[in-house]
Design a protein around this motif. Structure first.
Motif, mmCIF file in Angstrom:
data_model
loop_
_atom_site.group_PDB
_atom_site.id
_atom_site.type_symbol
_atom_site.label_atom_id
_atom_site.label_comp_id
_atom_site.label_asym_id
_atom_site.label_seq_id
_atom_site.Cartn_x
_atom_site.Cartn_y
_atom_site.Cartn_z
ATOM 1 N N SER A 272 41.781 37.424 40.120
ATOM 2 C CA SER A 272 41.287 38.794 40.310
ATOM 3 C C SER A 272 39.791 38.874 40.035
ATOM 4 O O SER A 272 39.032 39.492 40.778
ATOM 5 C CB SER A 272 42.049 39.766 39.393
ATOM 6 N N LEU A 273 39.378 38.238 38.958
ATOM 7 C CA LEU A 273 37.950 38.260 38.632
ATOM 8 C C LEU A 273 37.145 37.557 39.722
ATOM 9 O O LEU A 273 36.110 38.064 40.183
ATOM 10 C CB LEU A 273 37.713 37.588 37.265
ATOM 11 N N LYS A 274 37.620 36.405 40.168
ATOM 12 C CA LYS A 274 36.887 35.632 41.189
ATOM 13 C C LYS A 274 36.801 36.389 42.508
ATOM 14 O O LYS A 274 35.759 36.403 43.166
ATOM 15 C CB LYS A 274 37.603 34.287 41.454
ATOM 16 N N GLU A 275 37.923 37.017 42.899
ATOM 17 C CA GLU A 275 37.987 37.614 44.226
ATOM 18 C C GLU A 275 37.690 39.101 44.221
ATOM 19 O O GLU A 275 37.670 39.737 45.289
ATOM 20 C CB GLU A 275 39.371 37.326 44.856
ATOM 21 N N GLY A 276 37.478 39.673 43.052
ATOM 22 C CA GLY A 276 37.107 41.085 42.978
ATOM 23 C C GLY A 276 38.139 42.023 43.555
ATOM 24 O O GLY A 276 37.805 42.999 44.224
ATOM 25 N N ARG A 277 39.403 41.731 43.300
ATOM 26 C CA ARG A 277 40.461 42.584 43.851
ATOM 27 C C ARG A 277 41.676 42.555 42.931
ATOM 28 O O ARG A 277 41.802 41.679 42.075
ATOM 29 C CB ARG A 277 40.871 42.108 45.240
ATOM 30 N N ALA A 278 42.568 43.533 43.150
ATOM 31 C CA ALA A 278 43.837 43.538 42.441
ATOM 32 C C ALA A 278 44.667 42.354 42.899
ATOM 33 O O ALA A 278 44.721 42.060 44.104
ATOM 34 C CB ALA A 278 44.581 44.844 42.717
ATOM 35 N N VAL A 279 45.286 41.654 41.960
ATOM 36 C CA VAL A 279 46.102 40.483 42.294
ATOM 37 C C VAL A 279 47.512 40.682 41.732
ATOM 38 O O VAL A 279 47.681 41.003 40.551
ATOM 39 C CB VAL A 279 45.464 39.194 41.716
ATOM 40 N N LYS A 280 48.496 40.514 42.591
ATOM 41 C CA LYS A 280 49.888 40.525 42.144
ATOM 42 C C LYS A 280 50.165 39.211 41.417
ATOM 43 O O LYS A 280 49.781 38.139 41.919
ATOM 44 C CB LYS A 280 50.858 40.613 43.341
ATOM 45 N N VAL A 281 50.856 39.276 40.321
ATOM 46 C CA VAL A 281 51.173 38.046 39.595
ATOM 47 C C VAL A 281 52.006 37.126 40.487
ATOM 48 O O VAL A 281 51.843 35.893 40.457
ATOM 49 C CB VAL A 281 51.897 38.380 38.273
ATOM 50 N N LEU B 97 55.850 41.889 24.086
ATOM 51 C CA LEU B 97 56.139 43.229 23.550
ATOM 52 C C LEU B 97 56.500 44.240 24.636
ATOM 53 O O LEU B 97 57.200 45.212 24.366
ATOM 54 C CB LEU B 97 54.947 43.747 22.733
ATOM 55 N N VAL B 98 56.013 44.024 25.855
ATOM 56 C CA VAL B 98 56.231 45.051 26.888
ATOM 57 C C VAL B 98 57.078 44.535 28.044
ATOM 58 O O VAL B 98 57.955 45.242 28.541
ATOM 59 C CB VAL B 98 54.884 45.592 27.428
ATOM 60 N N GLY B 99 56.843 43.307 28.478
ATOM 61 C CA GLY B 99 57.608 42.747 29.604
ATOM 62 C C GLY B 99 56.687 42.144 30.645
ATOM 63 O O GLY B 99 55.474 42.014 30.430
ATOM 64 N N GLU B 100 57.255 41.791 31.775
ATOM 65 C CA GLU B 100 56.476 41.093 32.796
ATOM 66 C C GLU B 100 55.477 42.038 33.470
ATOM 67 O O GLU B 100 55.687 43.250 33.543
ATOM 68 C CB GLU B 100 57.402 40.467 33.844
ATOM 69 N N VAL B 101 54.412 41.430 33.980
ATOM 70 C CA VAL B 101 53.317 42.175 34.605
ATOM 71 C C VAL B 101 53.402 42.006 36.113
ATOM 72 O O VAL B 101 53.672 40.907 36.605
ATOM 73 C CB VAL B 101 51.957 41.653 34.075
ATOM 74 N N GLU B 102 53.164 43.092 36.821
ATOM 75 C CA GLU B 102 53.229 43.019 38.275
ATOM 76 C C GLU B 102 51.869 42.716 38.894
ATOM 77 O O GLU B 102 51.749 41.910 39.802
ATOM 78 C CB GLU B 102 53.741 44.355 38.817
ATOM 79 N N GLU B 103 50.843 43.374 38.372
ATOM 80 C CA GLU B 103 49.543 43.298 39.044
ATOM 81 C C GLU B 103 48.431 43.407 38.001
ATOM 82 O O GLU B 103 48.578 44.119 37.010
ATOM 83 C CB GLU B 103 49.419 44.462 40.033
ATOM 84 N N VAL B 104 47.338 42.732 38.268
ATOM 85 C CA VAL B 104 46.179 42.800 37.365
ATOM 86 C C VAL B 104 44.898 43.090 38.144
ATOM 87 O O VAL B 104 44.771 42.726 39.317
ATOM 88 C CB VAL B 104 45.984 41.481 36.574
ATOM 89 N N ILE B 105 43.985 43.745 37.472
ATOM 90 C CA ILE B 105 42.630 43.918 37.995
ATOM 91 C C ILE B 105 41.691 43.517 36.872
ATOM 92 O O ILE B 105 41.721 44.126 35.790
ATOM 93 C CB ILE B 105 42.340 45.389 38.382
ATOM 94 N N ALA B 106 40.899 42.497 37.105
ATOM 95 C CA ALA B 106 40.037 41.966 36.049
ATOM 96 C C ALA B 106 38.567 42.141 36.402
ATOM 97 O O ALA B 106 38.180 41.973 37.563
ATOM 98 C CB ALA B 106 40.340 40.484 35.827
ATOM 99 N N ILE B 107 37.783 42.499 35.399
ATOM 100 C CA ILE B 107 36.332 42.437 35.561
ATOM 101 C C ILE B 107 35.788 41.580 34.422
ATOM 102 O O ILE B 107 36.442 41.407 33.389
ATOM 103 C CB ILE B 107 35.667 43.837 35.567
ATOM 104 N N GLY B 108 34.617 41.009 34.616
ATOM 105 C CA GLY B 108 34.091 40.135 33.579
ATOM 106 C C GLY B 108 32.686 39.681 33.880
ATOM 107 O O GLY B 108 32.238 39.716 35.027
ATOM 108 N N ASP B 109 31.996 39.297 32.825
ATOM 109 C CA ASP B 109 30.615 38.834 32.927
ATOM 110 C C ASP B 109 30.340 37.830 31.827
ATOM 111 O O ASP B 109 31.099 37.733 30.873
ATOM 112 C CB ASP B 109 29.639 40.003 32.718
#
Lengths: 346, 346, 346, 346
Positions: free
Chosen positions: C329-338, C194-206
């Motif tokens: 991103s979740l594993k390394e706790g940082r923003a990750v470029k796709v 719906l929007v297009g390609e993603v450049e970067e993600v920041i994930a948190i999770g538990d």
């Protein structure tokens, strides 16, 4: 007798509120928030009730007799929210004293008395508004404007449902004039407001909620079929009891589309657990609070503008006539023309 | 004649579909996805239509004459989706040949013919189901179960609305039996399904959509008041035209609450721009696709289980009788007892 | 190896279904109702499962080894609904055998393996479709078309929520590739759709639902912030457990308005008693049944038309890459470029 | 200095309204309808504005300087609705004069100034309430009560969206403190109200609506990821422009279910023509009118009861700190702990 000219001054219009019950408080609160209005007197036989409302509205004077408030020389307009049986007499007194009048519906349970008093209102020329608040709900008001603008094309079908959470006390019902005059009249008035005049009705009804209501000769569950003058077909269903709350739904269908006026959820909270759930209105005042405020605002605005308030004597009479036609149809078990309902039968 | 015993085998039940029009395709697709069923024959006077449906359903044989399909020795059950005027004759032929029968409504536009053919069905003992698909909609089916379980308490009021996007061709209307038999019968059947039998009806109606419909002696806009045997009050409103699409709404009100069955939005897409907007169904098949599939599934399941299909001969007859009572009420301008509608008048 | 030319014949396309579990039944039922398709073989190590699906689909042959079905000379196309760990191997075998392939997501939990197998698909030129069924839901599909047509203007914000009623078994989770690959990938794919390609993600999770999930090194409750290449901002929230059922909501906001894609009520029954209540979906298959049917229909239609199926190898790879970026991103706790997620790191 | 003891009398509490703009009128109307309150002074540098509000509220006196109103000996409490830059100074003056204070948010755009003034409020002991009206919306208030009662179990995810129809004038934006302090603070305060304190934020943002906003160093389109102290995950999305109107949606998800707080349709009118359409709020005051009234009612009620008003100094400070953390995260492109935001950095 002189009727004040509200248009030639921008001083606040001076009101007396006759009756300090629930509706008195509601209308008093509405007046208190309007810069164009001030409450100068409150009348109620119960001194504490009168004092409480006077305090809320900053009214300087209270009376136990509503006639004294009517004749208070500072009073220019009255809000009549006394018991129904006193409406006609107070409207008459206020009109003869040249005071503008807002009165809760109905004028009287009796057509002859209604026509007599509405005649006095018209002779004296005092501004008069009857309390069909539903016409001032944002949804109903907008529906009317859009219907008049032709958005629905030719109106072909109408359906309204009106249900209260629980029947009023039997003492009240005894003097209420019956379910059509007391409850259904709001739906019948909206039928006239959105579709037009009705030619004929066929009503059925029973006491399903409380057998004591049958003993009063009244019904608590009714269904009416309407033929409108313009050819539209209508139905109105009412009940005195709905366990889920206060239920008002209106549908108008025409060659151009359909409008549905139902309650929005009571609050914007949707709760997801076992299914999805939202709150529903349990009290007519919650559903129509803004409409009650808007009708008082409209009354004050039309006084100020010098235009006749709406709905006035005509609608008070015609919506009553329609309710009486339903009553007669139910009693006599036959289709009744609205025009049959006359003080001196046609 | 022997009726196959579907319960003693788990071989797929062998169907013939009589009629390869829109409903034939729909029911054929439903059968094709059921492991308990196989389509072995398709009959239609148009060879291409028959071939297309045969291909869809993997049916090995096509016939131009439905009677040949009925008498195909491999055929155990027939789906009758031919023009209405042929239903009775084909039901009779199938029943006499010992074949299970599913037939689109109505059996016939005529009560005498309906009773005659339903009598043959009952004599021969063939399983028979009539196509009131709305009973199989997840909402209506669940409403029925919960009403029977007492969730709404005593049923007091019923209201149904049924509107089609546009009237069918006049050629169709001429032989349709009129709006009550052709369209309103679905709402009337649901009234019986959810509330119970009706004692008396009062119908009003006009041709508002197309004056040519009036020339046929038919109406396109109708309103019916119903008195149910159990004391409930009902209304049914129908129109042959709604610019916004296909409109089916049903409300059942009782001492314990209210059920409303309306369409969900056509897709889960809400669009916010000038207000909030959602799509609405324009076609009965979109609204009731799952119900059509479920009714065929139920027919197959009841054959397999050896239980009588529902709705069967009784409902086919009684919903027709109710529709005929409405027709008579409209024609004669009076309240009509459903029991008046008899082959030999009571 | 030759790939069949489906466009030059109108004979039904011959399918093998590899895997006779729940999704096999679902897709089998879809194929059985399509005249353009026939199922000629079913493969499953469990003979009863294979036989049941063969009966449903009228398939003449069953195999215990999916490779035998792939090499069945009559088979022209395969539907792969086996356990995830076998997808890559079966896609490869089918592609090398010149068979068209529909495969449930994912191709593999591993990017290298995915790229390798997608490379083979592209070399061989076999039609390939990956099972992102949500793209075929009427709401999502319509949203895409209207967004491409510019109805929302510039897309500025995206928000998606995906929640399942309950976590799958731990045995399944162990080999699932983690919550982003197994569950969130549907929401991530829709973000791309719906929007297009993603450049970067920041994930948190538990692991909030089950501590055993933490022990697997996985999360059950996650939130991801997305920066799209076109400048839009996005969020995706997932949970493995929702007591109220299956929850999929997507919102796309732009300079021209907003689309919201949420579930419609599960049935059209609104129940009024203590508030107003409607049913909610508890099972993804109920919510997306029509979408599953439509994706199979689209696969068959593109084979027939000779156009490349969508979503294919590109989307299978890119949605996986995006899910892997979230995992990292979740594993390394940082923003990750796709774009960091490469077989040979950039 | 003595603080009036409102609990020992039932005389109306005497208010001054400082600022006669839109919010002054709104709060004035609310006070005018409360029997427990009277407005005795209005202050505004524009004499006509002051006179208009005095007339609406029946206030006997007007001042051009708010300090004169604060020191009016009859004034017991002040409503501060002056421009933001004057809030701190007027709160301080009123507190030192022993007057109860209601102030629109924020106290100041600066944490040091906010803490200094809130310190004075606490030292003097005057009742103080900050204008986070959303907490008084029936839906949000009920959600809080039910969450505290445990209905949602452990809170796991939060999502809020806040969008205005159009950005305010650039002159206003220059002194607004930025989008997080001016707009998002309402969503951030609700996050704290419904879920609890926030530990860390990650904000992204751009000027998508108007490049002039970028030149101010501000953003108009932002997305924030929140980690709550209790482990919940949150997201907040804001935009300064939404063509469809005023958009406030909040979702709270926990182990026991989900609450969604969205706008109900603006009126109960559903219009069926091309699809189904309902009106949407375009103005925050329409959406939250009842909440604005309720917050003033609650302030008066807590003065009367002698209980500390809520939200007070603590929430004014902590919601500001959270908004400042978002601002810093966006500026510095990194995750920011809320605890980092200190007058003297930790």
């Amino acid at each position: 007798m002189t009727i004040p000219d509200f248009t030639s001054s921008d001083a606040p219009i001076s009101f007396a509120i006759l009756g300090a019950g629930r509706m008195g408080l509601e209308h008093g609160q509405a007046l208190a928030s309007l810069p164009e209005a001030q409450v100068v007197a409150v009348a109620d036989p119960l001194p504490e009730a009168a004092a409480r409302l006077a305090r809320l509205t900053r009214a300087p004077r209270t009376y136990s007799d509503p006639h004294d408030a009517i004749h208070d020389p500072e009073v220019q307009a009255v809000i009549i929210v006394t018991p129904t049986s006193t409406h006609a007499e107070l409207i008459e007194a206020a009109a003869r004293a040249g005071k503008a009048v807002f009165c809760e519906k109905p004028v009287a349970a009796d057509l002859a008395e209604t026509e007599r008093v509405m005649g006095i209102v018209q002779e004296t020329g005092v501004p008069f508004q009857i309390g069909f608040q539903r016409r001032f709900d944002a949804g109903f008001a907008q529906a009317r404007v859009r219907i008049l603008a032709g958005e629905l094309g030719e109106i072909e079908q109408f359906a309204a449902t009106g249900r209260d959470p629980a029947p009023p006390p039997l003492e009240y019902l005894k003097v209420s004039g019956g379910i059509f005059l007391d409850q259904a009249i709001h739906d019948l008035d909206i039928a006239r407001f959105l579709v037009g005049e009705v030619e004929e009705v066929i009503a059925i009804g029973d006491a399903r909620v409380d057998p004591a209501i049958a003993e009063l000769g009244d019904a608590d569950t009714t269904t009416v079929l309407l033929r409108f003058v313009n050819g539209a077909q209508g139905v109105v269903q009412n009940s005195r009891r709905a366990v889920y709350g206060y239920d008002v739904r209106t549908e108008v269908f025409g060659s151009g589309g359909k409008f549905v006026l139902d309650a929005t959820p009571k609050t914007p909270l949707l709760s997801y657990a076992d299914g999805v759930k939202m709150d529903h209105y349990h009290f007519f005042m919650d559903r129509f609070r803004d409409a009650y405020r808007a009708e008082i605002g409209a009354f004050v605005a039309s006084l100020r503008a010098g235009t006749p308030p709406e709905p006035g004597a005509f609608d008070a009479t015609e919506s009553l006539r329609l309710a009486l036609a339903c009553t007669r149809s139910l009693k006599e078990g036959r289709a009744v023309k609205v025009a049959e309902v006359q003080v001196r039968p046609a």
